[in-house]
Scaffold this motif. Structure first.
Motif, PDB file in Angstrom:
ATOM      1  N   GLY B 298      17.005  22.219  75.548  1.00 27.96           N
ATOM      2  CA  GLY B 298      16.447  21.958  76.730  1.00 27.96           C
ATOM      3  C   GLY B 298      17.491  21.862  77.980  1.00 27.96           C
ATOM      4  O   GLY B 298      17.160  21.650  79.162  1.00 27.96           O
ATOM      5  N   GLU B 299      18.792  22.062  77.375  1.00 27.33           N
ATOM      6  CA  GLU B 299      19.854  21.697  78.372  1.00 27.33           C
ATOM      7  C   GLU B 299      19.934  23.016  79.422  1.00 27.33           C
ATOM      8  O   GLU B 299      20.692  22.932  80.602  1.00 27.33           O
ATOM      9  CB  GLU B 299      20.870  21.456  77.845  1.00 27.33           C
ATOM     10  CG  GLU B 299      21.251  19.907  77.220  1.00 27.33           C
ATOM     11  CD  GLU B 299      22.384  19.842  76.419  1.00 27.33           C
ATOM     12  OE1 GLU B 299      23.292  19.041  76.730  1.00 27.33           O
ATOM     13  OE2 GLU B 299      22.295  20.497  75.190  1.00 27.33           O
ATOM     14  N   ILE B 300      19.369  24.158  79.065  1.00 26.68           N
ATOM     15  CA  ILE B 300      19.553  25.405  79.984  1.00 26.68           C
ATOM     16  C   ILE B 300      17.860  25.865  80.003  1.00 26.68           C
ATOM     17  O   ILE B 300      17.489  26.032  79.033  1.00 26.68           O
ATOM     18  CB  ILE B 300      20.360  26.338  79.309  1.00 26.68           C
ATOM     19  CG1 ILE B 300      21.980  26.109  79.606  1.00 26.68           C
ATOM     20  CG2 ILE B 300      19.995  27.749  79.672  1.00 26.68           C
ATOM     21  CD1 ILE B 300      23.064  27.071  79.270  1.00 26.68           C
ATOM     22  N   ILE B 301      17.781  25.959  81.138  1.00 28.08           N
ATOM     23  CA  ILE B 301      16.315  26.434  81.550  1.00 28.08           C
ATOM     24  C   ILE B 301      16.663  27.899  82.073  1.00 28.08           C
ATOM     25  O   ILE B 301      17.643  28.124  83.026  1.00 28.08           O
ATOM     26  CB  ILE B 301      15.883  25.710  82.702  1.00 28.08           C
ATOM     27  CG1 ILE B 301      15.337  24.094  82.309  1.00 28.08           C
ATOM     28  CG2 ILE B 301      14.686  26.335  83.461  1.00 28.08           C
ATOM     29  CD1 ILE B 301      15.155  23.590  83.469  1.00 28.08           C
ATOM     30  N   TYR B 302      15.681  28.777  81.789  1.00 24.75           N
ATOM     31  CA  TYR B 302      15.941  30.222  82.131  1.00 24.75           C
ATOM     32  C   TYR B 302      14.635  30.597  82.507  1.00 24.75           C
ATOM     33  O   TYR B 302      13.581  30.492  81.861  1.00 24.75           O
ATOM     34  CB  TYR B 302      16.560  30.920  80.868  1.00 24.75           C
ATOM     35  CG  TYR B 302      16.533  32.380  81.120  1.00 24.75           C
ATOM     36  CD1 TYR B 302      17.523  32.972  81.987  1.00 24.75           C
ATOM     37  CD2 TYR B 302      15.687  33.301  80.279  1.00 24.75           C
ATOM     38  CE1 TYR B 302      17.723  34.227  82.105  1.00 24.75           C
ATOM     39  CE2 TYR B 302      15.859  34.707  80.303  1.00 24.75           C
ATOM     40  CZ  TYR B 302      16.765  35.298  81.350  1.00 24.75           C
ATOM     41  OH  TYR B 302      16.963  36.637  81.292  1.00 24.75           O
ATOM     42  N   LYS B 303      14.683  31.534  83.466  1.00 26.41           N
ATOM     43  CA  LYS B 303      13.164  31.974  84.072  1.00 26.41           C
ATOM     44  C   LYS B 303      13.167  33.619  84.181  1.00 26.41           C
ATOM     45  O   LYS B 303      14.111  34.084  84.682  1.00 26.41           O
ATOM     46  CB  LYS B 303      13.255  31.533  85.550  1.00 26.41           C
ATOM     47  CG  LYS B 303      12.272  31.547  86.286  1.00 26.41           C
ATOM     48  CD  LYS B 303      12.445  30.872  87.819  1.00 26.41           C
ATOM     49  CE  LYS B 303      11.255  31.225  88.774  1.00 26.41           C
ATOM     50  NZ  LYS B 303      10.099  30.620  88.653  1.00 26.41           N
ATOM     51  N   GLU B 304      11.865  33.902  83.690  1.00 29.15           N
ATOM     52  CA  GLU B 304      11.845  35.404  83.654  1.00 29.15           C
ATOM     53  C   GLU B 304      10.847  35.549  84.553  1.00 29.15           C
ATOM     54  O   GLU B 304       9.670  34.955  84.607  1.00 29.15           O
ATOM     55  CB  GLU B 304      11.580  35.829  82.092  1.00 29.15           C
ATOM     56  CG  GLU B 304      12.857  35.994  81.130  1.00 29.15           C
ATOM     57  CD  GLU B 304      12.589  36.588  80.015  1.00 29.15           C
ATOM     58  OE1 GLU B 304      11.310  36.224  79.370  1.00 29.15           O
ATOM     59  OE2 GLU B 304      13.471  37.375  79.253  1.00 29.15           O
ATOM     60  N   ASP B 305      10.504  36.750  85.091  1.00 30.02           N
ATOM     61  CA  ASP B 305       9.573  37.476  85.802  1.00 30.02           C
ATOM     62  C   ASP B 305       9.383  38.597  85.286  1.00 30.02           C
ATOM     63  O   ASP B 305       9.995  39.740  85.318  1.00 30.02           O
ATOM     64  CB  ASP B 305      10.246  37.928  87.329  1.00 30.02           C
ATOM     65  CG  ASP B 305       9.418  37.131  88.193  1.00 30.02           C
ATOM     66  OD1 ASP B 305       8.681  36.268  87.988  1.00 30.02           O
ATOM     67  OD2 ASP B 305       9.746  37.296  89.483  1.00 30.02           O
ATOM     68  N   VAL B 306       8.305  38.758  84.219  1.00 33.21           N
ATOM     69  CA  VAL B 306       7.796  39.884  83.256  1.00 33.21           C
ATOM     70  C   VAL B 306       6.530  40.580  83.982  1.00 33.21           C
ATOM     71  O   VAL B 306       5.581  39.869  84.106  1.00 33.21           O
ATOM     72  CB  VAL B 306       7.658  39.379  81.854  1.00 33.21           C
ATOM     73  CG1 VAL B 306       7.480  40.554  81.169  1.00 33.21           C
ATOM     74  CG2 VAL B 306       8.858  38.798  81.376  1.00 33.21           C
ATOM     75  N   TYR B 307       6.902  41.964  84.400  1.00 30.96           N
ATOM     76  CA  TYR B 307       5.951  42.641  84.721  1.00 30.96           C
ATOM     77  C   TYR B 307       5.537  43.837  83.869  1.00 30.96           C
ATOM     78  O   TYR B 307       6.314  44.141  83.005  1.00 30.96           O
ATOM     79  CB  TYR B 307       6.224  43.521  86.138  1.00 30.96           C
ATOM     80  CG  TYR B 307       6.303  42.425  87.183  1.00 30.96           C
ATOM     81  CD1 TYR B 307       5.206  42.080  87.960  1.00 30.96           C
ATOM     82  CD2 TYR B 307       7.404  41.532  87.367  1.00 30.96           C
ATOM     83  CE1 TYR B 307       5.231  41.339  89.119  1.00 30.96           C
ATOM     84  CE2 TYR B 307       7.869  40.783  88.383  1.00 30.96           C
ATOM     85  CZ  TYR B 307       6.734  40.498  89.242  1.00 30.96           C
ATOM     86  OH  TYR B 307       6.697  39.649  90.307  1.00 30.96           O
ATOM     87  N   LYS B 308       4.189  44.159  83.870  1.00 27.44           N
ATOM     88  CA  LYS B 308       3.784  45.154  82.769  1.00 27.44           C
ATOM     89  C   LYS B 308       3.585  46.546  83.282  1.00 27.44           C
ATOM     90  O   LYS B 308       3.138  46.595  84.562  1.00 27.44           O
ATOM     91  CB  LYS B 308       2.464  44.640  82.229  1.00 27.44           C
ATOM     92  CG  LYS B 308       2.351  45.135  80.508  1.00 27.44           C
ATOM     93  CD  LYS B 308       1.212  44.330  80.057  1.00 27.44           C
ATOM     94  CE  LYS B 308       0.693  45.182  78.626  1.00 27.44           C
ATOM     95  NZ  LYS B 308       2.050  45.501  77.985  1.00 27.44           N
ATOM     96  N   GLY B 309       3.967  47.449  82.582  1.00 23.58           N
ATOM     97  CA  GLY B 309       3.662  48.942  83.170  1.00 23.58           C
ATOM     98  C   GLY B 309       4.757  49.966  83.438  1.00 23.58           C
ATOM     99  O   GLY B 309       5.379  49.468  84.371  1.00 23.58           O
ATOM    100  N   PHE B 310       4.773  50.984  82.608  1.00 25.44           N
ATOM    101  CA  PHE B 310       5.785  52.096  82.825  1.00 25.44           C
ATOM    102  C   PHE B 310       5.730  52.329  84.076  1.00 25.44           C
ATOM    103  O   PHE B 310       6.663  52.851  84.768  1.00 25.44           O
ATOM    104  CB  PHE B 310       5.799  53.001  81.624  1.00 25.44           C
ATOM    105  CG  PHE B 310       6.834  53.971  81.763  1.00 25.44           C
ATOM    106  CD1 PHE B 310       8.167  53.763  81.321  1.00 25.44           C
ATOM    107  CD2 PHE B 310       6.742  54.974  82.637  1.00 25.44           C
ATOM    108  CE1 PHE B 310       9.108  54.900  81.210  1.00 25.44           C
ATOM    109  CE2 PHE B 310       7.878  56.207  82.598  1.00 25.44           C
ATOM    110  CZ  PHE B 310       9.049  55.789  82.070  1.00 25.44           C
ATOM    111  N   ASP B 311       4.571  53.064  84.737  1.00 25.80           N
ATOM    112  CA  ASP B 311       4.383  53.807  86.120  1.00 25.80           C
ATOM    113  C   ASP B 311       4.858  52.921  87.063  1.00 25.80           C
ATOM    114  O   ASP B 311       5.078  53.544  88.163  1.00 25.80           O
ATOM    115  CB  ASP B 311       2.778  54.227  85.836  1.00 25.80           C
ATOM    116  CG  ASP B 311       2.567  55.236  85.023  1.00 25.80           C
ATOM    117  OD1 ASP B 311       3.454  55.711  84.217  1.00 25.80           O
ATOM    118  OD2 ASP B 311       1.500  55.624  84.812  1.00 25.80           O
ATOM    119  N   SER B 312       4.668  51.740  87.057  1.00 21.03           N
ATOM    120  CA  SER B 312       4.976  50.643  88.184  1.00 21.03           C
ATOM    121  C   SER B 312       6.353  50.409  88.266  1.00 21.03           C
ATOM    122  O   SER B 312       7.027  49.344  89.089  1.00 21.03           O
ATOM    123  CB  SER B 312       4.166  49.555  88.282  1.00 21.03           C
ATOM    124  OG  SER B 312       4.262  48.782  87.037  1.00 21.03           O
TER     125      SER B 312
END
Lengths: 334, 334
Positions: B298-312
């Protein structure tokens, strides 16, 4: 005792006017407190940085005040002492300036302990601050490897000439940059540099470009400005740039602008490091021993320009700006 | 087998036009030679550097050609193999770009060997190149000492957010620079930075000046340009500046000009070093183990923004330029 001094009378605008900007002052020598010595100046070192000290503007050192003694490092003899460290007759280096006598604390003096067979004036040059700057800046900051190429600016100067010669001893290829054909000839013929360019008559960027691509492993930078911009166009991956002097910019009135270097450093994975010799005090002895030995073996050649006479210090100083002076400028004031 | 690709259709001028500048292409997958594998893309990393690759101008990497598949690193599954190293079902990272399938030599792949309890997409960010860049650039180039102060630009980004958190773990004081109030809040509230400045609403030079004199011991530079100029006004003696990215200047048509840094480096006896993570390959394993452990503790927090879809993919890519996106941008193309 009467002490003759050269003081700053006016802040010069551009080239100093030796009649108006300097003045001789006669004062009594100061009496000694516990730990002080009275020094009689023997030799004075004259250097380009002194021009900067005559300006009022901000720099990394304070300006010389109007009416104050001009700054400078000297070789001096102890002629009276209240110090337990220094005896009458000891020879020292001191930053006592353009004056015949000075009363200084023992803390501000360095006893000269160089090889007795070498001229004592060497302690103001190759066996003093400029020599240490060359040795330590080159070895500790450039971190040379045999076979690498170094470019050194102000190549015939008190620092540059020593850097280039140590680089040759270390098995490096040396390209100098200097400002006259006589200096260029000295670097290649006397100092054995592989090449020397004349920045006044040659396009440094173009000339380096003719020698290959990205082949400069080290750059020992004594000047800054356009010359450095040109050299940086030719650095190799993992190159090391030692920033020793930036005389091209010392007189700038506003922060000088130029091409940004960060991206060059990034894409070339290179390092630019500013250094001041005082940070390496712990290896001064090693540096001075090595240089002494190289002088005695003839591997390092060192050139002095010694002039005589206290009264002519300002006119001797002007030789630094007359283009053809080279060799360490020293005044014998005995 | 049919392979769907996003290719560059036009070189964008300024902000890409997703209707005109990109085009879907359907091609057959290439057959496998000895040593090749066929990969099925699972996740694609979208990053700002891709905008630079769409330009024709010179950069440190070649531009993407018109009609060629857009570049990018992916997590992919081996679905056919003529390699002795990779088996069907193995998960790898590869620079195969914006396409569903790719046939690649085993030499260009890295097997994913991260902790199984962490999302596999982490191998495109905190457990991949950006994480290694942060760890190695900070430890090997900045050489931190506990109690020192670091400024990090692009502070909420994939690299900057990790640099700042590792600096906190090492006992340093961390000042971030970011481009929105939301990012500033994230840095101070979630990542525990001591302070974060918003370069869009605050005068960085002035704000740093209010904090003290020459107090910045390290600067982790992800952006260059004016922000770096401001930080350099506040560096300490013996500071270390790690040049990691210069996005402020990537689109410059002529060599960008700015205040000269050599004299600052000289008077502050400081070092500016450009680095590229690939030079530290020998310590990748150490870096990834350390970061994995810090994530789990828990000493490193990491944020992802995951989107779905090849066409977009193109429209998802544009989120990078819409200001408020942060967290590592990933497309799930399964």
């Amino acid at each position: 005792m009467k002490n003759k001094q050269w003081v700053l009378n006016n802040r010069p605008s551009g080239v100093p006017n030796i009649e108006e900007d300097f003045k001789i002052n006669i004062v009594d020598t100061k009496s000694l407190d516990y730990g002080d010595v009275l020094l009689e100046t023997q030799f004075l070192s004259l250097d380009p940085y002194m021009r900067g000290r005559m300006n009022a503007g901000p720099s990394y050192s304070d300006p010389v005040q109007i009416g104050a003694v001009m700054e400078g490092e000297v070789v001096a003899k102890v002629i009276e002492t209240k110090s337990k460290i220094f005896n009458v007759g000891d020879m020292v280096t001191a930053k006592s300036g353009w004056q015949q006598y000075s009363t200084l604390s023992e803390k501000s003096l360095s006893k000269i302990n160089q090889d007795k067979n070498l001229p004592i004036t060497y302690s103001l040059g190759v066996l003093g601050m400029p020599g240490r700057t060359a040795y330590l800046g080159f070895l500790e900051v450039c971190k040379p490897k045999p076979g690498e190429t170094i470019v050194v600016s102000a190549a015939s100067g008190a620092v540059g000439s020593i850097v280039g010669q140590i680089a040759k001893i270390m098995g490096c290829k040396v390209i100098g940059i200097a400002g006259s054909n006589e200096k260029v000839k000295y670097c290649t013929e006397k100092l054995n540099f592989d090449l020397c360019l004349n920045y006044k008559t040659q396009d440094i960027d173009k000339e380096l470009g003719l020698l290959g691509e990205n082949f400069v492993n080290m750059y020992f930078d004594n000047v800054g400005g356009n010359i450095s911009d040109a050299v940086l166009n030719h650095i190799s991956t993992f190159s090391r740039i030692a920033v020793c002097g930036q005389i091209a910019n010392y007189n700038a009135k506003v922060p000088p602008q130029g091409p940004r270097v960060a991206r060059t450093l990034l894409t070339k994975q290179s390092t630019m490091q500013g250094f001041i010799v005082f940070n390496f005090e712990h290896i001064y002895v090693e540096a001075m021993e090595a240089i002494s030995n190289w002088i005695k073996s003839g591997e390092i050649i060192y050139k002095e320009d010694v002039y005589k006479g206290f009264d002519s210090i300002p006119s001797t100083f002007m030789k630094l700006f007359e283009g053809e002076n080279f060799g360490k400028l020293i005044v014998d004031v005995r």
